[in-house]
Structure formats: C-alpha cells, structure tokens
Design a protein around this motif. Structure first.
Motif, PDB file in Angstrom:
ATOM      1  N   HIS A 227       0.806  -1.220   0.000  1.00  0.00           N
ATOM      2  CA  HIS A 227       0.000   0.000   0.000  1.00  0.00           C
ATOM      3  C   HIS A 227       0.839   1.270   0.000  1.00  0.00           C
ATOM      4  O   HIS A 227       0.307   2.338  -0.295  1.00  0.00           O
ATOM      5  CB  HIS A 227      -0.987   0.011   1.178  1.00  0.00           C
ATOM      6  N   ALA A 261      -7.612  -0.234  -0.295  1.00  0.00           N
ATOM      7  CA  ALA A 261      -8.789  -0.504  -1.118  1.00  0.00           C
ATOM      8  C   ALA A 261     -10.009   0.102  -0.454  1.00  0.00           C
ATOM      9  O   ALA A 261     -10.168   0.006   0.770  1.00  0.00           O
ATOM     10  CB  ALA A 261      -8.987  -2.010  -1.306  1.00  0.00           C
ATOM     11  N   ASP A 317      -2.365   3.409  -7.054  1.00  0.00           N
ATOM     12  CA  ASP A 317      -2.070   2.206  -6.279  1.00  0.00           C
ATOM     13  C   ASP A 317      -3.171   1.873  -5.284  1.00  0.00           C
ATOM     14  O   ASP A 317      -3.018   0.920  -4.498  1.00  0.00           O
ATOM     15  CB  ASP A 317      -0.736   2.367  -5.542  1.00  0.00           C
ATOM     16  N   VAL A 319      -6.930   0.536  -4.821  1.00  0.00           N
ATOM     17  CA  VAL A 319      -8.023  -0.135  -5.508  1.00  0.00           C
ATOM     18  C   VAL A 319      -9.322   0.493  -5.008  1.00  0.00           C
ATOM     19  O   VAL A 319      -9.672   0.338  -3.841  1.00  0.00           O
ATOM     20  CB  VAL A 319      -8.011  -1.646  -5.233  1.00  0.00           C
ATOM     21  N   HIS A 320     -10.030   1.216  -5.865  1.00  0.00           N
ATOM     22  CA  HIS A 320     -11.234   1.891  -5.408  1.00  0.00           C
ATOM     23  C   HIS A 320     -12.269   1.936  -6.524  1.00  0.00           C
ATOM     24  O   HIS A 320     -11.955   1.858  -7.714  1.00  0.00           O
ATOM     25  CB  HIS A 320     -10.924   3.302  -4.912  1.00  0.00           C
ATOM     26  N   GLU A 325     -15.732  -3.412  -9.131  1.00  0.00           N
ATOM     27  CA  GLU A 325     -14.445  -2.879  -9.564  1.00  0.00           C
ATOM     28  C   GLU A 325     -13.350  -3.203  -8.559  1.00  0.00           C
ATOM     29  O   GLU A 325     -12.227  -3.547  -8.930  1.00  0.00           O
ATOM     30  CB  GLU A 325     -14.550  -1.373  -9.791  1.00  0.00           C
ATOM     31  N   VAL A 326     -13.680  -3.087  -7.266  1.00  0.00           N
ATOM     32  CA  VAL A 326     -12.694  -3.376  -6.231  1.00  0.00           C
ATOM     33  C   VAL A 326     -12.349  -4.861  -6.233  1.00  0.00           C
ATOM     34  O   VAL A 326     -11.173  -5.249  -6.144  1.00  0.00           O
ATOM     35  CB  VAL A 326     -13.209  -2.928  -4.853  1.00  0.00           C
ATOM     36  N   GLY A 329     -10.040  -5.536  -9.068  1.00  0.00           N
ATOM     37  CA  GLY A 329      -8.705  -5.020  -8.798  1.00  0.00           C
ATOM     38  C   GLY A 329      -7.942  -5.882  -7.806  1.00  0.00           C
ATOM     39  O   GLY A 329      -6.739  -6.128  -7.977  1.00  0.00           O
ATOM     40  N   LEU A 330      -8.613  -6.348  -6.767  1.00  0.00           N
ATOM     41  CA  LEU A 330      -7.964  -7.209  -5.779  1.00  0.00           C
ATOM     42  C   LEU A 330      -7.599  -8.559  -6.384  1.00  0.00           C
ATOM     43  O   LEU A 330      -6.504  -9.094  -6.133  1.00  0.00           O
ATOM     44  CB  LEU A 330      -8.873  -7.391  -4.563  1.00  0.00           C
ATOM     45  N   LEU A 333      -4.556  -8.217  -8.450  1.00  0.00           N
ATOM     46  CA  LEU A 333      -3.361  -8.068  -7.623  1.00  0.00           C
ATOM     47  C   LEU A 333      -2.871  -9.423  -7.122  1.00  0.00           C
ATOM     48  O   LEU A 333      -1.662  -9.704  -7.114  1.00  0.00           O
ATOM     49  CB  LEU A 333      -3.668  -7.137  -6.454  1.00  0.00           C
TER      50      LEU A 333
END
Length: 371
Positions: A227, A261, A317, A319-320, A325-326, A329-330, A333
């Motif tokens: 993060h 996030a 950087d 994730v939002h 969408e989150v 993104g996770l 990752l």
C-alpha cells in the motif's frame, strides 16, 4: 542459535482459509485514522466497530500499525489498542502490523504480547518492522538516542533476542538466562504451573528486500507493505520465496500484502473518499501532518502541479470504485503477485465510509454472515 526454536505447530495459526468466492484469505489493517472534526475516542470506537464487522463477515485477521507524531493516526500504542479489541471480539485474529522493534526493548514487547496472548489465547499475531514508524527526530525521542541506524542494523540480533524471550529458552550461562517474560512459558514449567506455553507467531514486515530475505532465511511469514511501496512488491516477494528455508514455523513460504482498497456504492463516491487520504499524504510528505481532511475539503483543495502528480500516482495504487471494480482489482493483484493473503486498509475521513467499504467487499466475495 535457532531463532525458530519453540515455533512448531504455529503454521496453523498463520495460514488462513479463503472465504466465499475469494481466492485468498481477506484481512484488515487499521490505522485508527482521525478525521478533521473528530476525536481519537471516536476513531478508536470506529476501530472496534470495524473489528466487529469484519469478524462477523469472516475476515481472517485484524492488525493495527505503530505510528508516532501523526495527528491523523491514533495508533501509537498497538498493544494497548489490541487489548481493547480483544475485549470486544471473540474469533478474529488480532495483531500488530507492526510493532517497530528498534523503538522498544525486546523484553517489553515479549511481556506485552505475552499478556495479549493470555487475554486472547490462540489468536494474537506479533508483526515486527525495523523502520521507526515516524520521522527521525521522533524516533530519537522514542529511543532516547540519535544513533538511529544502529537500531536498524541490529534488527536481526534484536529479533533473535525477542524470540528467545518469547520461548523462554536462553542457553545456560547467557546473561538473560534467568530473566523471564511473564506471562509466558516459564509459568508452565514452574511448580504447579498450568499456564499454556503457547505464544504469538512472529511475522516480519517490510517495504524492501531486507526483511523479505530475513523472513525467508528464518522460515517466518512475511507481510509486505504494497500500500505504500507498490513498485517493490513483486521483487520483494520473489526474494522472500527464493530465500525461504523450511522451519518449525512453516514448511513453505507464506506472504500477505497490505493493499489500500475502498469500495462505495458509486464510483464517484469512492473517488471522493480516497482523495481525502491522498491529500493527507501530500501534507505528511511535505512536513505538514494533520488530521484526515473531509471529502469536501479535499475536493476544494487547489493542488499544485507537483501535488497533482503525487496524488495521481498515489491513487493509481489504491483499488477503489464500486464493489465489482474493487473485487476485480484485488483479484488482479493476487494474480500478479501470488500473494497468499490480502490485508486491506481503507483510509478515509469518516468511519462510516470505511465500515461501508468492508461490508461491500464482503458482499462482493460472498463472505458469510457468521453472527
């Protein structure tokens, strides 16, 4: 000396189980953030609310981090906060992400976390870092010395000493052989003793390769601060895995990564919320730390070109967005890093936004209601 002595069977306390449709366990890192117009008491109550919510929704662990001299972060005393959280939770693992070892005497940490283990048996983690968690002047005040590099350079020796105190196994003839961290294993070996010899598993934290390599060599679990050091994540995890040697703790590497996030019902609202943390970081990096600004203040702020560049890079950087969408993104990752666990931190001005975010993420992964 074997730094892992007494660690057998702790792998079960380390490895989590993924819930719902998540590919890895989901956990939480909380900074006890204090927003403008709010008090530290309110921030601590929010942390309890988040711990209870994430416990109910099946998150694996809840960690708090040591920071100092930052008005917007009320987590200067992880052990005190964890004791408070232990009184308000029943199942979720609690831990430090982390305690900054060079700031403290190893015996003090062993005593504090032995006490926490006695309060919440079998669910306490001891995550350790070697950074000060603050600026150099504050670190000097904490340590009562200006020889700050010495603390970082001595980290492996301090770690070995701490583990000896936790396991109560200094060899005969050592200056500390008759010193015991209490509560701790010595109570099980005393006449009439019934104290459990269990103690918290040790994690190493890092944002570079130093702790990654050390964790690998010692066969300890590793937590990487993605993060705030995203560019170093993959190289550090690769180094950890390449350096890993099986131990009494783990037979294979286990790495979690911390990730910022935040989910909201609408994408625009998520952007409004994470902008507050970005402005807070701008002020911190320019020597003006303060409370976390409100979304209204952050939206109205006139960012300079240099600040705007920083904010854009910072938000890239995080994730939002909407829950879907989150989640995407996770998942991406995890796929890119091969992380064994995600530790989510949701930094925003108000507790309501953070609570809503964790609820939405739990829903997105179909995490069950555990009651």
């Amino acid at each position: 000396m074997d730094e892992n002595r007494g660690e057998a069977n702790r792998g079960g306390q380390i490895r989590g189980t993924a819930g719902g449709t998540a590919s890895v366990p989901l956990s939480v890192l909380d900074l006890v953030t204090v927003g403008a117009g709010r008090t530290a008491s309110q921030a601590l109550r929010t942390s309890v609310d988040i711990a209870r919510l994430t416990e109910r929704r099946g998150f694996h662990r809840f960690w708090v981090a040591e920071h100092h001299s930052m008005p917007g972060v009320a987590s200067s005393s992880p052990a005190v906060i964890l004791a408070h959280l232990a009184a308000h939770t029943e199942r979720i693992r609690l831990g430090s992400g982390g305690v900054m070892l060079p700031n403290h005497a190893p015996l003090v940490i062993a005593e504090q976390f032995g006490t926490l283990e006695a309060m919440a048996p079998g669910r306490v983690d001891l995550g350790l870092g070697r950074a000060p968690g603050t600026d150099g002047a504050t670190a000097a005040a904490l340590r009562r010395t200006d020889r700050l590099n010495e603390g970082a350079d001595d980290f492996p020796q301090q770690l070995a000493e701490l583990i000896r105190f936790l396991d109560d196994d200094f060899p005969e003839g050592h200056p500390y052989a008759r010193i015991h961290a209490v509560p701790g294993p010595v109570q099980a070996t005393s006449p009439g003793g019934v104290q459990s010899p269990a103690r918290p598993p040790v994690w190493l934290l890092g944002s570079s390769g130093f702790s990654a390599r050390l964790a690998g060599v010692l066969g300890l679990p590793f937590a990487f601060a993605h993060h705030f050091s995203a560019r170093n994540t993959v190289p550090a995890l690769d180094l950890y895995r390449e350096s890993f040697q099986p131990s009494g703790v783990l037979d294979a590497p286990y790495a979690l990564i911390g990730v910022s996030a935040l989910a909201a019902d609408e994408e625009r609202e998520a952007r409004r919320q994470v902008l507050t943390g970005a402005l807070s970081m701008v002020r911190l990096r320019t020597g003006r730390p303060g409370l976390v600004p409100s979304p209204e203040e952050a939206e109205a702020h006139d960012f300079s070109p240099m600040e705007r560049e920083f904010v854009d890079n910072w938000l890239a950087d995080i994730v939002h967005g909407t829950p879907d969408e989150v989640r995407a993104g996770l998942d991406a990752l995890v796929e890119r890093t091969g992380a064994d666990e995600l530790m989510i931190t949701a930094n925003a001005h108000g507790g309501e936004a953070r609570l809503r975010s964790y609820e939405l993420i739990a829903d997105a992964y179909g995490l069950p209601e555990l009651g």
